[in-house]
Motif scaffolding. Structure first.
Motif, PDB file in Angstrom:
ATOM      1  N   MET A 134     -17.749 -18.627   8.864  1.00  0.00           N
ATOM      2  CA  MET A 134     -16.971 -18.354   7.760  1.00  0.00           C
ATOM      3  C   MET A 134     -16.090 -16.938   8.166  1.00  0.00           C
ATOM      4  O   MET A 134     -16.210 -16.069   8.621  1.00  0.00           O
ATOM      5  N   THR A 135     -14.812 -17.563   7.533  1.00  0.00           N
ATOM      6  CA  THR A 135     -13.643 -16.604   7.805  1.00  0.00           C
ATOM      7  C   THR A 135     -13.289 -15.869   6.512  1.00  0.00           C
ATOM      8  O   THR A 135     -13.446 -16.440   5.452  1.00  0.00           O
ATOM      9  N   LYS A 136     -13.224 -14.436   6.573  1.00  0.00           N
ATOM     10  CA  LYS A 136     -12.783 -13.626   5.548  1.00  0.00           C
ATOM     11  C   LYS A 136     -11.365 -13.124   5.584  1.00  0.00           C
ATOM     12  O   LYS A 136     -10.979 -12.817   6.519  1.00  0.00           O
ATOM     13  N   ASN A 137     -10.587 -13.439   4.561  1.00  0.00           N
ATOM     14  CA  ASN A 137      -9.104 -12.995   4.545  1.00  0.00           C
ATOM     15  C   ASN A 137      -9.155 -11.605   4.046  1.00  0.00           C
ATOM     16  O   ASN A 137      -9.665 -11.388   2.835  1.00  0.00           O
ATOM     17  N   PHE A 138      -8.640 -10.586   4.493  1.00  0.00           N
ATOM     18  CA  PHE A 138      -8.380  -9.260   3.907  1.00  0.00           C
ATOM     19  C   PHE A 138      -7.015  -9.021   3.841  1.00  0.00           C
ATOM     20  O   PHE A 138      -6.114  -9.097   4.360  1.00  0.00           O
ATOM     21  N   ALA A 139      -6.701  -8.225   2.501  1.00  0.00           N
ATOM     22  CA  ALA A 139      -5.351  -7.683   2.444  1.00  0.00           C
ATOM     23  C   ALA A 139      -5.214  -6.769   3.410  1.00  0.00           C
ATOM     24  O   ALA A 139      -5.929  -5.811   3.509  1.00  0.00           O
ATOM     25  N   ALA A 140      -3.835  -6.422   4.034  1.00  0.00           N
ATOM     26  CA  ALA A 140      -3.447  -5.640   4.788  1.00  0.00           C
ATOM     27  C   ALA A 140      -3.680  -4.112   4.038  1.00  0.00           C
ATOM     28  O   ALA A 140      -3.113  -4.047   2.927  1.00  0.00           O
ATOM     29  N   PHE A 141      -4.159  -3.208   4.733  1.00  0.00           N
ATOM     30  CA  PHE A 141      -4.012  -1.819   3.966  1.00  0.00           C
ATOM     31  C   PHE A 141      -2.725  -1.041   4.197  1.00  0.00           C
ATOM     32  O   PHE A 141      -2.254  -1.117   5.387  1.00  0.00           O
ATOM     33  N   ASN A 142      -2.244  -0.678   2.820  1.00  0.00           N
ATOM     34  CA  ASN A 142      -0.868  -0.021   3.048  1.00  0.00           C
ATOM     35  C   ASN A 142      -1.067   1.196   2.357  1.00  0.00           C
ATOM     36  O   ASN A 142      -1.104   1.482   1.260  1.00  0.00           O
ATOM     37  N   VAL A 143      -1.155   2.243   2.985  1.00  0.00           N
ATOM     38  CA  VAL A 143      -1.369   3.683   2.673  1.00  0.00           C
ATOM     39  C   VAL A 143      -0.306   4.054   1.421  1.00  0.00           C
ATOM     40  O   VAL A 143      -0.585   4.624   0.337  1.00  0.00           O
ATOM     41  N   SER A 144       0.612   3.631   1.605  1.00  0.00           N
ATOM     42  CA  SER A 144       2.030   3.921   0.741  1.00  0.00           C
ATOM     43  C   SER A 144       1.292   3.585  -0.939  1.00  0.00           C
ATOM     44  O   SER A 144       2.067   4.061  -1.821  1.00  0.00           O
ATOM     45  N   ASP A 145       0.625   2.632  -0.899  1.00  0.00           N
ATOM     46  CA  ASP A 145       0.375   2.120  -2.254  1.00  0.00           C
ATOM     47  C   ASP A 145      -0.391   2.816  -3.043  1.00  0.00           C
ATOM     48  O   ASP A 145      -0.566   2.766  -4.227  1.00  0.00           O
ATOM     49  N   TYR A 146      -1.205   4.036  -2.123  1.00  0.00           N
ATOM     50  CA  TYR A 146      -1.914   4.917  -2.918  1.00  0.00           C
ATOM     51  C   TYR A 146      -1.371   6.504  -3.100  1.00  0.00           C
ATOM     52  O   TYR A 146      -1.884   7.338  -3.381  1.00  0.00           O
ATOM     53  N   LEU A 147      -0.024   6.692  -2.574  1.00  0.00           N
ATOM     54  CA  LEU A 147       0.521   7.919  -2.384  1.00  0.00           C
ATOM     55  C   LEU A 147       1.454   7.913  -3.822  1.00  0.00           C
ATOM     56  O   LEU A 147       2.607   7.727  -3.784  1.00  0.00           O
ATOM     57  N   ASP A 148       0.738   7.831  -4.864  1.00  0.00           N
ATOM     58  CA  ASP A 148       1.299   7.777  -6.118  1.00  0.00           C
ATOM     59  C   ASP A 148       1.701   9.102  -7.023  1.00  0.00           C
ATOM     60  O   ASP A 148       2.176   9.165  -8.026  1.00  0.00           O
ATOM     61  N   ASN A 149       1.137  10.146  -6.635  1.00  0.00           N
ATOM     62  CA  ASN A 149       1.371  11.529  -7.435  1.00  0.00           C
ATOM     63  C   ASN A 149       1.516  12.469  -6.217  1.00  0.00           C
ATOM     64  O   ASN A 149       1.019  12.441  -5.084  1.00  0.00           O
ATOM     65  N   GLU A 150       2.133  13.602  -6.587  1.00  0.00           N
ATOM     66  CA  GLU A 150       2.327  14.919  -5.891  1.00  0.00           C
ATOM     67  C   GLU A 150       1.204  15.382  -5.228  1.00  0.00           C
ATOM     68  O   GLU A 150       1.261  15.960  -4.030  1.00  0.00           O
TER      69      GLU A 150
END
Length: 99
Positions: free
Chosen positions: A1-17
């Motif tokens: 069984m193959t699982k697909n994961f979204a690529a982790f993008n750290v910039s998606d979480y850098l949303d506040n100072e």
């Protein structure tokens, strides 16, 4: 069984100072200077590379080059990028455990 994961993008979480400052602080503590350059690059991407470059007084391509792994940007360049990202450097004694 193959699982697909979204690529982790750290910039998606850098949303506040606060998150950005903590992320950059952790990166700055690494002995490898490329870690800080990569972190600055991710934060600049999260904020918009062209916008950060303009606020730092740099061209977009110059900013990419300055933050590339293995580059040796001048302190003035890093300082300008930090100002553009609305964060500043704080120095504490190495023996201190809290800022």
């Amino acid at each position: 069984m193959t699982k697909n994961f979204a690529a982790f993008n750290v910039s998606d979480y850098l949303d506040n100072e606060e998150t950005i400052a903590e992320y950059l602080t952790a990166a700055a503590e690494d002995e490898n200077s490329d870690v800080l350059l990569a972190a600055l690059s991710e934060v600049a991407k999260a904020r918009g590379m062209a916008q950060v470059a303009a606020a730092a007084g740099l061209g977009r391509e110059s900013l990419y080059k300055a933050l590339a792994p293995g580059s040796h940007p001048r302190f003035e360049t890093i300082s300008a990028v930090l100002r553009a990202l609305n964060v500043k450097i704080a120095l504490i004694p190495a023996s201190s455990t809290t800022p």
